[in-house]
Design an enzyme around this catalytic site. Structure first.
Site, PDB file in Angstrom:
ATOM      1  N   GLU A 150      49.359   5.981  -0.621  1.00  0.00           N
ATOM      2  CA  GLU A 150      50.081   7.255  -0.707  1.00  0.00           C
ATOM      3  C   GLU A 150      51.589   7.038  -0.592  1.00  0.00           C
ATOM      4  O   GLU A 150      52.366   7.688  -1.285  1.00  0.00           O
ATOM      5  CB  GLU A 150      49.568   8.199   0.391  1.00  0.00           C
ATOM      6  N   GLU A 200      48.545  15.570   6.592  1.00  0.00           N
ATOM      7  CA  GLU A 200      47.938  14.279   6.301  1.00  0.00           C
ATOM      8  C   GLU A 200      47.751  14.182   4.788  1.00  0.00           C
ATOM      9  O   GLU A 200      46.979  14.934   4.199  1.00  0.00           O
ATOM     10  CB  GLU A 200      46.581  14.159   7.012  1.00  0.00           C
ATOM     11  N   ASP A 220      42.458  10.386   9.246  1.00  0.00           N
ATOM     12  CA  ASP A 220      42.567  11.622  10.036  1.00  0.00           C
ATOM     13  C   ASP A 220      42.443  11.325  11.522  1.00  0.00           C
ATOM     14  O   ASP A 220      43.179  11.879  12.346  1.00  0.00           O
ATOM     15  CB  ASP A 220      41.467  12.620   9.625  1.00  0.00           C
TER      16      ASP A 220
END
Length: 222
Positions: free
Chosen positions: A53, A23, A206
């Protein structure tokens, strides 16, 4: 570079045959991101990331749409799809490349996409839907989706690619998970019922990836 080598060393201690999920977290060091792409990605089976990201990754590694400086509102699905496809095609598992990467779970506020190399995963529809469901329930801190507390911000229609001739997808409310394929990669898209007044957002990425993995089925490779 030292950090990415440390991650690879830790992964190498895991017994062979056990899928590894990475992750990604927010970062600003382009050299570190490049080393993660080249050294860590081939060592993991699955990857989870968000729109910030993803954009930083393609900028750092000179991928598609790397000239894009920022997202304008909800990330364009075709652009996201192009970058996910490039990651799996350039750094994912293939007959000529020593890489284990076969799965990417992309999550942004309005929608999620699960991209997988064909032949390695099953149950993607349930997996991406489960990730979207937990995004709504965890953010609102409810056990089930409360329709009065969520809104739909995903595009109702979109192109599956921004760099080549993709197809136009119209979201069917009765079957909200849309699917398409591109050169051996399958994409599963789902809108997210976004919590209007979020209570709990820490660790949401998450939770989304973990829920998606829980419903995913990996095919053992011999």
């Amino acid at each position: 570079a030292a950090a990415s080598r440390g991650v690879v060393t830790s992964i190498s201690d895991i017994p062979t045959g056990i899928p590894v999920h990475l992750e990604l977290a927010s970062m600003t060091n382009r050299e570190l991101m490049r080393s993660i792409v080249h050294q860590v990605f081939p060592a993991v089976t699955s990857l989870g990331l968000n729109e910030q990201e993803l954009l930083f990754l393609t900028q750092a590694a000179s991928g598609p749409h790397s000239s894009l400086s920022s997202w304008n509102g909800v990330p364009n699905v075709g652009i996201v799809s192009d970058i996910l496809f490039w990651i799996l095609k350039e750094h994912g598992k293939s007959k000529s490349r020593a890489s284990d990467l076969t799965r990417i779970h992309f999550h942004t506020l309005a929608y999620h996409i699960l991209a997988t190399i064909d032949g390695h995963w099953a149950n993607q529809l349930a997996a991406v839907a489960a990730g979207a469901r937990v995004a709504g329930t965890q953010a609102c801190a409810t056990d089930t989706i409360d329709a009065s507390r969520v809104s739909l911000r995903a595009p109702r229609e979109f192109m599956t690619s921004h760099s080549e001739a993709g197809s136009r997808i119209l979201i069917d409310p009765g079957k909200p998970v849309a699917e398409w394929r591109r050169e051996g990669v399958s994409f599963h898209f789902t809108p997210v019922l976004v919590c209007k007044d979020p209570v709990r957002t820490v660790g949401l990425g998450d939770a989304i990836s973990a829920e998606g993995l829980f419903y995913s089925e990996v095919h053992p490779q011999h």
